[in-house]
Design a protein around this motif. Structure first.
Motif, PDB file in Angstrom:
ATOM      1  N   SER A  79       0.714  -1.346  -0.275  1.00 34.44           N
ATOM      2  CA  SER A  79      -0.277  -0.079   0.154  1.00 34.44           C
ATOM      3  C   SER A  79       0.841   1.346  -0.316  1.00 34.44           C
ATOM      4  CB  SER A  79      -0.784  -0.091   1.026  1.00 34.44           C
ATOM      5  OG  SER A  79      -0.278   0.238   2.599  1.00 34.44           O
ATOM      6  N   PHE A  80       2.403   1.386   0.127  1.00 28.93           N
ATOM      7  CA  PHE A  80       3.088   2.564  -0.069  1.00 28.93           C
ATOM      8  C   PHE A  80       3.393   2.733  -0.843  1.00 28.93           C
ATOM      9  CE2 PHE A  80       7.109   4.958   1.433  1.00 28.93           C
ATOM     10  CZ  PHE A  80       6.549   5.741   1.977  1.00 28.93           C
ATOM     11  N   LYS A  81       3.661   3.778  -1.326  1.00 28.28           N
ATOM     12  CA  LYS A  81       3.481   3.848  -2.859  1.00 28.28           C
ATOM     13  C   LYS A  81       5.038   4.364  -2.919  1.00 28.28           C
ATOM     14  CE  LYS A  81       0.048   1.856  -4.349  1.00 28.28           C
ATOM     15  NZ  LYS A  81      -0.254  -0.056  -4.721  1.00 28.28           N
ATOM     16  N   GLY A  82       5.416   5.161  -2.493  1.00 25.20           N
ATOM     17  CA  GLY A  82       6.935   5.669  -2.341  1.00 25.20           C
ATOM     18  C   GLY A  82       6.602   7.360  -1.012  1.00 25.20           C
ATOM     19  N   MET A  83       7.808   8.091  -1.635  1.00 25.86           N
ATOM     20  CA  MET A  83       7.568   8.875  -0.614  1.00 25.86           C
ATOM     21  C   MET A  83       7.445  10.629  -1.890  1.00 25.86           C
ATOM     22  SD  MET A  83      10.680   7.904   2.116  1.00 25.86           S
ATOM     23  CE  MET A  83      10.469   9.217   3.280  1.00 25.86           C
ATOM     24  N   GLY A  84       7.239  11.329  -0.713  1.00 27.64           N
ATOM     25  CA  GLY A  84       6.949  12.792  -1.799  1.00 27.64           C
ATOM     26  C   GLY A  84       5.634  12.816  -1.852  1.00 27.64           C
ATOM     27  N   PRO A  85       4.962  14.017  -2.396  1.00 24.87           N
ATOM     28  CA  PRO A  85       3.955  14.348  -3.051  1.00 24.87           C
ATOM     29  C   PRO A  85       3.321  14.424  -3.625  1.00 24.87           C
ATOM     30  CG  PRO A  85       5.428  16.217  -2.690  1.00 24.87           C
ATOM     31  CD  PRO A  85       5.898  15.313  -3.518  1.00 24.87           C
TER      32      PRO A  85
END
Length: 200
Positions: free
Chosen positions: A124-130
């Motif tokens: 479910s975690f798709k990466g970091m950033g806006p």
């Protein structure tokens, strides 16, 4: 008479413009510092046969260098640098996760984009950033994701300076075959890790 009446207003506008120009300059410096920290983090390590290992001393040296680069901004007193290793999970579901995170600076500021362990064991975690422009790591290639928060120090007055803290991000993919096994950052005897607490 008219000049005397307008003078306070003109003086206030002039001072505000000077303060705003300095704020923009400081924001640019923080943005450049974030990119420099991410780039340096992508290069650090000690070559061990075919893989590069990093340790807590190297991370601390990285932050020391960043503080020196910040110069009069004094990032250690007025800011917070958060360095995250965004990676692809080695085991299924092989999604994005934050393997480790280290912090520097006394400003009380928690990461906007995740903490150590986020994404581990799920997809479910798709990466970091806006939202809409998230950064992702590649299989076997971690991304060094840097967040910097900084409390602007006015040159004239707090009353005319922008109130919001400066926040900048940057990321660079690791440039070598980095060893990400175990904790990802090797402990060093006598060296205190720059762990991430939300306050100093």
């Amino acid at each position: 008479m008219e000049f005397a009446i307008c003078l306070p207003f003109l003086l206030l506008v002039t001072l505000w413009c000077v303060e705003l120009a300095n704020f923009i300059l400081v924001r640019q410096q923080i943005s450049q510092l974030a990119l420099q920290v991410a780039d340096n983090a992508s290069r650090i390590g000690t070559q061990n046969n075919v893989q590069t290992q990093i340790d807590e001393r190297q991370i601390n040296d990285l932050f020391t260098g960043a503080n020196l680069q910040s110069g009069s901004l004094d990032i250690s007193r007025h800011g917070r640098i958060i360095l995250s290793s965004l990676e692809v999970q080695p085991d299924p579901p092989k999604g994005q996760y934050i393997h480790w995170q280290r912090c520097f600076g006394t400003l009380s500021y928690a990461s906007t984009y995740g903490v150590t362990g986020d994404g581990e064991g799920n997809s479910s975690f798709k990466g970091m950033g806006p939202t809409g422009s998230k950064v992702t790591a590649l299989p076997g290639v971690p991304a060094m994701f840097v967040e910097i928060a900084y409390t602007y120090q006015p040159i004239i007055s707090h009353y005319i300076a922008p109130k919001e803290p400066i926040q900048e991000i940057a990321t660079v993919l690791v440039r070598d075959n980095r060893d990400t096994s175990g904790p990802g950052v090797n402990p060093v005897s006598g060296v205190t890790a720059s762990q991430c607490q939300t306050s100093a």
